[in-house]
Design an enzyme around this catalytic site. Structure first.
Site, PDB file in Angstrom:
ATOM      1  N   LEU A 178       1.124  -1.194   0.072  1.00  0.00           N
ATOM      2  CA  LEU A 178       0.179  -0.044   0.049  1.00  0.00           C
ATOM      3  C   LEU A 178       0.727   1.348  -0.386  1.00  0.00           C
ATOM      4  O   LEU A 178       0.491   2.246  -0.953  1.00  0.00           O
ATOM      5  CB  LEU A 178      -0.948   0.021   0.717  1.00  0.00           C
ATOM      6  CG  LEU A 178      -2.044  -0.885   1.269  1.00  0.00           C
ATOM      7  CD1 LEU A 178      -2.435  -0.500   2.382  1.00  0.00           C
ATOM      8  CD2 LEU A 178      -2.981  -0.993   0.123  1.00  0.00           C
ATOM      9  N   SER A 179       1.866   1.492   0.929  1.00  0.00           N
ATOM     10  CA  SER A 179       2.349   2.943   1.302  1.00  0.00           C
ATOM     11  C   SER A 179       4.211   1.892   1.529  1.00  0.00           C
ATOM     12  O   SER A 179       3.966   1.020   1.630  1.00  0.00           O
ATOM     13  CB  SER A 179       1.676   3.388   1.452  1.00  0.00           C
ATOM     14  OG  SER A 179       1.589   2.755   2.899  1.00  0.00           O
ATOM     15  N   GLY A 181       6.821   3.778   3.878  1.00  0.00           N
ATOM     16  CA  GLY A 181       7.469   4.772   4.646  1.00  0.00           C
ATOM     17  C   GLY A 181       9.032   4.393   4.464  1.00  0.00           C
ATOM     18  O   GLY A 181      10.127   4.271   4.626  1.00  0.00           O
ATOM     19  N   GLY A 182       9.715   5.606   5.382  1.00  0.00           N
ATOM     20  CA  GLY A 182      11.151   5.331   6.516  1.00  0.00           C
ATOM     21  C   GLY A 182      11.237   4.638   7.501  1.00  0.00           C
ATOM     22  O   GLY A 182      12.411   3.929   7.218  1.00  0.00           O
ATOM     23  N   GLY A 184       9.263   1.944   7.517  1.00  0.00           N
ATOM     24  CA  GLY A 184       8.716  -0.211   7.181  1.00  0.00           C
ATOM     25  C   GLY A 184       7.374   0.167   6.106  1.00  0.00           C
ATOM     26  O   GLY A 184       7.325   1.650   6.059  1.00  0.00           O
ATOM     27  N   LYS A 200       1.939  -3.538   8.907  1.00  0.00           N
ATOM     28  CA  LYS A 200       3.259  -2.944   8.860  1.00  0.00           C
ATOM     29  C   LYS A 200       4.310  -3.506   9.034  1.00  0.00           C
ATOM     30  O   LYS A 200       4.095  -3.527  10.776  1.00  0.00           O
ATOM     31  CB  LYS A 200       2.536  -1.591   9.351  1.00  0.00           C
ATOM     32  CG  LYS A 200       4.425  -0.593   9.117  1.00  0.00           C
ATOM     33  CD  LYS A 200       3.692   1.074  10.329  1.00  0.00           C
ATOM     34  CE  LYS A 200       5.135   2.239   9.544  1.00  0.00           C
ATOM     35  NZ  LYS A 200       4.537   3.292  10.742  1.00  0.00           N
ATOM     36  N   ASP A 297       4.913  13.848  15.281  1.00  0.00           N
ATOM     37  CA  ASP A 297       5.681  13.332  13.121  1.00  0.00           C
ATOM     38  C   ASP A 297       4.260  13.504  12.941  1.00  0.00           C
ATOM     39  O   ASP A 297       3.937  12.680  11.812  1.00  0.00           O
ATOM     40  CB  ASP A 297       6.029  12.145  13.939  1.00  0.00           C
ATOM     41  CG  ASP A 297       6.745  11.999  12.498  1.00  0.00           C
ATOM     42  OD1 ASP A 297       7.572  12.451  11.648  1.00  0.00           O
ATOM     43  OD2 ASP A 297       6.619  10.022  12.143  1.00  0.00           O
TER      44      ASP A 297
END
Length: 473
Positions: A178-179, A181-182, A184, A200, A297
């Site tokens: 799906l995506s 990120g930094g 995971g 995740k 964040d």
């Protein structure tokens, strides 16, 4: 012979016999065994002292063997026991009784320890199934799993088997990604035809990643709010760590604004709804939690959108609690473009740092631009630096809006939202408003159909409140 004759030899030593009788009197109460009553023993002693004269050459002693043998001619036997021997016997008896009592208590204690261990061992075996059953009630989404799918429960979160997550993601295939990120990769996990979740996955966890994982589990197991992402459970498998979230069908705000659709699915009312949802989540962290929580964040990629475009704040890996004065100085962490100047330069972190990041998100919603943009000269420019001079100019403001929402809102509302964004991104923290004030400023700009207090005018089509794009898979 009618009177007493003092010349009778029987009376010549009477005083000495009386002395002997009185000397033997205490022994009448210490002899054992003696069937006669104490009165009889005394009478016997007196009789002995009066009528039985010892030999002239024998010394008179209360412990003489001749006296002991002459005390009772009948079946009652009187034995003289030395006090020293008696004390020794009592001492021996006490030692034996104490040893027996200690032995009994030791056996009882050992039995209790053994029984407790057996009960604890059996409780662990039976508790795994009961914990899994309890975990099914933690969240409605977890109820879709079978009891064998969950390995147990830790606190208020379910612990999932790695094999289950691997099977649901087709062994974490790229087709289910799906995506990225930094910290995971996020995969779509199909557990059944009716239930899909997001997993995740963190591989080769380093120290910082491990701390972030533990922080995420810790916070999301305690913090519950409609606008904060729901963590269903987690998994620890070797060096891999997995977090299982409830699926959000419309992905993240970053994907909607900066992905292929370029914000076309987000109407002006929906953008205001997202802003209000994020403000509600921050107000809960800053004002309702004790001690207050600073997310640290906040960014568009950490804002998930469900089927109805309700925004949910996620990724609490960097979240911290504020001190008594809501002021911290900690290691720098976060995303470029969202970091407040005082935190970026001096490492000072407060709840106003989250307010600054919220202002950046408002600018993204207004202009559809990333927080840091690449310029034609191969340099990076901050969205705040570029937009600030134009936000305060009402003539220029409509021209810098996202083309997807240009000319679709009341200009008065646009100016109000722009004013809130300008206050949130002030360089000086004391000039920024509290998130509660920000929320109260935005709610009147949100249509009542979406949870605000604004009544939609007749010239605003109801279709403007809905999305024209299909939800992201």
């Amino acid at each position: 012979m009618d009177g007493l004759c003092t010349d009778d030899p029987a009376f010549s030593f009477l005083p000495s016999r009386l002395v002997l009788a009185f000397a033997l009197l205490p022994l009448a109460f210490t002899v054992a065994p003696c069937k006669a009553r104490p009165g009889h023993a005394i009478a016997a002693l007196l009789d002995l002292a009066v009528w039985h004269r010892p030999p002239a050459d024998a010394p008179v002693s209360p412990f003489s063997p001749s006296v002991a043998t002459a005390l009772s001619p009948g079946p009652s036997v009187i034995q003289i026991i030395h006090h020293q021997d008696l004390n020794k016997r009592i001492l021996v008896a006490l030692i034996v009784a104490s040893a027996l009592l200690f032995g009994v208590l030791s056996l009882v204690f050992c039995f209790w320890i053994s029984r407790r261990r057996r009960l604890k061992a059996s409780g662990k075996k039976g508790g795994q199934n009961s914990d899994a059953a309890q975990g099914l009630a933690l969240n409605p989404a977890i109820g879709k799993f079978s009891s064998s799918a969950i390995g147990g429960k830790q606190g208020s979160l379910a612990v999932f088997e790695y094999q289950l997550l691997a099977a649901a993601t087709n062994h974490f295939a790229e087709s289910n990604l799906l995506s990225e990120g930094g910290d995971g990769l996020v995969y779509k996990a199909h557990f059944s035809e009716k239930f899909v979740a997001a997993v995740k996955k963190l591989d080769n966890v380093r120290l910082d990643s491990q701390r972030g994982f533990e922080n995420e589990v810790n916070w999301l197991s305690k913090v519950k709010h409609p606008n904060i992402a729901t963590l269903l459970g987690y998994c620890i498998h070797g060096e891999s760590r997995c977090l299982l979230y409830e699926m959000t069908q419309n992905g993240s705000l970053e994907e909607q604004l900066h992905g292929p659709s370029r914000g076309s699915a987000l109407t002006w009312p929906l953008r205001m709804k997202i802003a209000v949802d994020v403000a509600k989540a921050l107000e809960f962290l800053h004002e309702r939690c004790s001690p207050p929580v600073v997310h640290r964040d906040l960014k568009s990629s950490n804002l998930l959108l469900d089927l109805d475009f309700n925004a949910k704040l996620c990724d609490f890996g960097l979240a911290v609690t504020a001190g008594n004065q809501n002021k911290l100085k900690i290691k720098l962490a976060g995303s470029v473009g969202y970091l407040a100047p005082e935190y970026l330069c001096d490492g000072k972190l407060t709840d106003k740092s989250d307010v600054y990041a919220f202002g950046v998100i408002l600018l993204e919603l207004l202009m559809g631009k990333k927080p840091v943009e690449e310029t034609t000269t191969a340099q990076r420019q901050s969205l705040v630096t570029w937009a600030m001079p134009q936000l305060t100019d009402r003539a220029k403001l409509p021209n810098i809006l996202d083309p997807a929402i240009r000319d679709t809102m009341d200009l008065k509302h646009l100016y109000q939202v722009a004013a809130v964004a300008v206050l949130c991104v002030q360089p000086e923290p004391s000039y920024r408003p509290l998130i509660t004030d920000v929320l109260h400023s935005l709610i009147p700009l949100l249509p009542s159909e979406l949870g605000g207090s604004l009544r939609v005018s007749e010239n605003l089509s109801a279709e403007a409140l809905k999305t024209s794009a299909e939800p992201l898979d």
